[in-house]
Write an enzyme that holds these catalytic residues in place. Structure first.
Site, PDB file in Angstrom:
ATOM      1  N   HIS A  73      58.094  21.371   7.440  1.00 26.51           N
ATOM      2  CA  HIS A  73      57.417  21.818   6.217  1.00 26.51           C
ATOM      3  C   HIS A  73      56.894  23.231   6.427  1.00 26.51           C
ATOM      4  O   HIS A  73      56.525  23.625   7.540  1.00 26.51           O
ATOM      5  CB  HIS A  73      56.300  20.867   5.794  1.00 26.51           C
ATOM      6  CG  HIS A  73      55.180  20.681   6.776  1.00 26.51           C
ATOM      7  ND1 HIS A  73      54.125  21.576   6.895  1.00 26.51           N
ATOM      8  CD2 HIS A  73      54.918  19.697   7.679  1.00 26.51           C
ATOM      9  CE1 HIS A  73      53.281  21.153   7.808  1.00 26.51           C
ATOM     10  NE2 HIS A  73      53.735  20.013   8.311  1.00 26.51           N
ATOM     11  N   ASP A  75      54.326  24.644   4.515  1.00 26.63           N
ATOM     12  CA  ASP A  75      52.931  24.844   4.136  1.00 26.63           C
ATOM     13  C   ASP A  75      51.996  24.569   5.303  1.00 26.63           C
ATOM     14  O   ASP A  75      52.342  23.851   6.248  1.00 26.63           O
ATOM     15  CB  ASP A  75      52.562  23.967   2.930  1.00 26.63           C
ATOM     16  CG  ASP A  75      52.718  22.484   3.199  1.00 26.63           C
ATOM     17  OD1 ASP A  75      53.758  22.084   3.762  1.00 26.63           O
ATOM     18  OD2 ASP A  75      51.803  21.714   2.851  1.00 26.63           O
ATOM     19  N   ASP A 105      51.518  23.251  13.760  1.00 24.76           N
ATOM     20  CA  ASP A 105      51.793  22.360  12.626  1.00 24.76           C
ATOM     21  C   ASP A 105      52.241  23.170  11.413  1.00 24.76           C
ATOM     22  O   ASP A 105      51.418  23.556  10.595  1.00 24.76           O
ATOM     23  CB  ASP A 105      50.534  21.563  12.303  1.00 24.76           C
ATOM     24  CG  ASP A 105      50.738  20.525  11.215  1.00 24.76           C
ATOM     25  OD1 ASP A 105      51.897  20.181  10.934  1.00 24.76           O
ATOM     26  OD2 ASP A 105      49.740  20.069  10.643  1.00 24.76           O
ATOM     27  N   GLU A 137      53.801  19.468   2.133  1.00 24.98           N
ATOM     28  CA  GLU A 137      53.681  18.270   2.972  1.00 24.98           C
ATOM     29  C   GLU A 137      52.224  17.900   3.158  1.00 24.98           C
ATOM     30  O   GLU A 137      51.861  16.715   3.158  1.00 24.98           O
ATOM     31  CB  GLU A 137      54.348  18.519   4.324  1.00 24.98           C
ATOM     32  CG  GLU A 137      54.451  17.273   5.210  1.00 24.98           C
ATOM     33  CD  GLU A 137      53.243  17.062   6.120  1.00 24.98           C
ATOM     34  OE1 GLU A 137      53.141  15.987   6.747  1.00 24.98           O
ATOM     35  OE2 GLU A 137      52.373  17.965   6.209  1.00 24.98           O
ATOM     36  N   GLU A 138      51.380  18.906   3.330  1.00 28.37           N
ATOM     37  CA  GLU A 138      49.975  18.659   3.639  1.00 28.37           C
ATOM     38  C   GLU A 138      49.212  18.038   2.476  1.00 28.37           C
ATOM     39  O   GLU A 138      48.128  17.498   2.676  1.00 28.37           O
ATOM     40  CB  GLU A 138      49.293  19.970   4.063  1.00 28.37           C
ATOM     41  CG  GLU A 138      49.854  20.617   5.317  1.00 28.37           C
ATOM     42  CD  GLU A 138      49.528  19.865   6.589  1.00 28.37           C
ATOM     43  OE1 GLU A 138      48.869  18.804   6.505  1.00 28.37           O
ATOM     44  OE2 GLU A 138      49.934  20.326   7.671  1.00 28.37           O
ATOM     45  N   GLU A 165      57.486  17.541  13.659  1.00 33.85           N
ATOM     46  CA  GLU A 165      56.025  17.594  13.761  1.00 33.85           C
ATOM     47  C   GLU A 165      55.622  17.704  15.234  1.00 33.85           C
ATOM     48  O   GLU A 165      56.380  17.296  16.123  1.00 33.85           O
ATOM     49  CB  GLU A 165      55.400  16.333  13.148  1.00 33.85           C
ATOM     50  CG  GLU A 165      55.542  16.225  11.642  1.00 33.85           C
ATOM     51  CD  GLU A 165      54.526  17.072  10.877  1.00 33.85           C
ATOM     52  OE1 GLU A 165      53.701  17.761  11.535  1.00 33.85           O
ATOM     53  OE2 GLU A 165      54.559  17.061   9.634  1.00 33.85           O
ATOM     54  N   HIS A 359      45.513  21.935  12.451  1.00 31.28           N
ATOM     55  CA  HIS A 359      44.392  22.064  11.520  1.00 31.28           C
ATOM     56  C   HIS A 359      43.137  22.638  12.164  1.00 31.28           C
ATOM     57  O   HIS A 359      42.077  22.669  11.526  1.00 31.28           O
ATOM     58  CB  HIS A 359      44.053  20.710  10.861  1.00 31.28           C
ATOM     59  CG  HIS A 359      45.194  20.071  10.150  1.00 31.28           C
ATOM     60  ND1 HIS A 359      45.045  18.911   9.401  1.00 31.28           N
ATOM     61  CD2 HIS A 359      46.516  20.394  10.061  1.00 31.28           C
ATOM     62  CE1 HIS A 359      46.217  18.566   8.888  1.00 31.28           C
ATOM     63  NE2 HIS A 359      47.128  19.447   9.285  1.00 31.28           N
TER      64      HIS A 359
END
Length: 389
Positions: A73, A75, A105, A137-138, A165, A359
């Site tokens: 992903h 984003d 990530d 995705e997030e 991931e 994150h």
């Protein structure tokens, strides 16, 4: 001939695009398109309904069924409120690590895949390599929901999917699913001295949250000790709540958000149905007796299926052969892997970097992890050159 990048150079480039989920990712997508077109690789966009975001997929090798999807992903999560030591969208290297939002990530995997495109093209692939890049995705995997059917409807059917991931290049064969619900309650406001004439929306919310907590306790009590997940049961959790007008007025409204983390094999539909049944049979009758305007509204905000362990799954067999990892690894966070699997595609999660960094402020990836991923992709290329599936 197109431009070549090392994985680190490509990752530095990708980090430079601010693709927080509430922003457009089109600049990044345009860069990837130009890069792939420079190597003669055809691409296909799958836009979101607003036209402000897009997923992208491409195929390298024979236009036949079989082969492998390499999925990532584009984003990333927000940086506001985090104590970054430098600009999170300007990558920097220090002591064998590359820092920046999305480094782990999961732009690290996307960057390594893109950097390997020249090698994919040089190889005499007998089965195709598919590149799949999604958006959002997030925030609920909306990009993958549109990307996957488009890929399958308009191209050959792949044999396996590797979602990159951050797993420190371990082979993850299962993850929990997630459903997010918003519950909005309309009460009947009166002066609190006349409580018997009104209905507090907060009190109703308390009963509903108690039901959620009770279900989690029931699941804990009957958990299978052999279940590999931690915790080994489905959890129902109220994460945010707001409501009320004043201390001396029964709350006219209350709203809370619930996150349900389900074991693979359980469906969102069964939990939502159980929740609605409780509302309709145990909650609404008492509310309507106070006022016909009293109500409970339940809205589904996100729904991502779990990834179930596959017996002798082709993706697992391939990933274990390439990594040498034969341990049983599962995770409790959700990914796009469950969506690929729900379309009948054998899927595993395996990518560079640690989820511990995802994150976080000053997010980073070990450069050694990029090297491991590059070696993994080189071995995958060799396999695709030898086998037609």
């Amino acid at each position: 001939m197109g431009r070549t990048y090392t994985p680190q150079e490509m990752l530095t480039k990708l980090i430079g695009f601010n693709t927080v989920s509430d922003r457009s990712n089109l600049d990044l997508i345009a860069f990837v398109e130009d890069y792939l077109h420079g190597w003669g690789v055809r691409t296909q966009r799958v836009p979101d309904p607003t036209g402000e975001k897009a997923s992208l997929y491409a195929l390298i090798g024979p236009d036949t069924d079989g082969g492998t999807v390499l999925s990532a992903h584009t984003d990333v999560v927000p940086v506001e409120g985090q104590a970054w030591s430098r600009d999170p969208f300007q990558a920097w290297e220090d002591n064998g690590r590359l820092y920046g939002r999305g480094a782990a990530d999961m732009k690290g995997f996307a960057a390594t895949v893109l950097a390997k495109v020249p090698d994919f093209l040089k190889a005499e692939l007998r089965a195709p390599i598919h590149i799949a890049l999604s958006y959002d995705e997030e925030t609920g995997c909306d990009g993958a929901r549109r990307l996957i059917p488009d890929m399958l409807d308009n191209g050959p059917r792949p044999a396996r999917v590797i979602v990159g991931e951050p797993t420190s290049m371990k082979v993850v064969t299962g993850h929990k699913g997630i459903t997010v619900l918003k519950t909005r309650i309309t009460g009947h406001p009166v002066h609190s001295s006349q409580l018997h004439r009104g209905l507090s929306a907060i009190s109703v919310a308390a009963r509903l949250i108690g039901w959620l907590d009770g279900k989690t306790a029931e699941n804990r009590a009957k958990a299978d000790p052999d279940c590999p997940f931690e915790p080994p049961y489905t959890t129902l959790h109220c994460g945010t709540i707001s409501g009320g007008q004043a201390h001396n007025i029964t709350a006219p409204s209350c709203e809370f958000v619930t996150d349900i983390r389900m074991l693979p094999g359980e469906t969102p539909e069964q939990w939502i149905a159980a929740y609605r049944s409780f509302v309709e049979t145990e909650i609404l009758p008492d509310m309507k007796a106070v006022s016909a305007l009293c109500d409970v509204e339940i809205t589904e905000l996100a729904n991502v299926p779990g990834l179930g362990e596959e017996e002798d799954g082709l993706a697992e067999v391939t990933a274990r052969r390439l990594t040498g990892d034969n341990a049983r690894n599962v995770v409790v966070y959700a990914t796009e892997g469950g969506l690929f699997q729900s379309h009948g595609l054998s899927t595993v999660i395996c990518g560079p970097g640690s989820i511990d960094q995802a994150h976080q402020p000053d997010e980073f990836i070990e450069l050694a992890q990029l090297d491991r991923c590059a070696s993994f992709l080189s071995e995958l290329t060799d396999r695709m050159s030898q086998f037609d599936s």
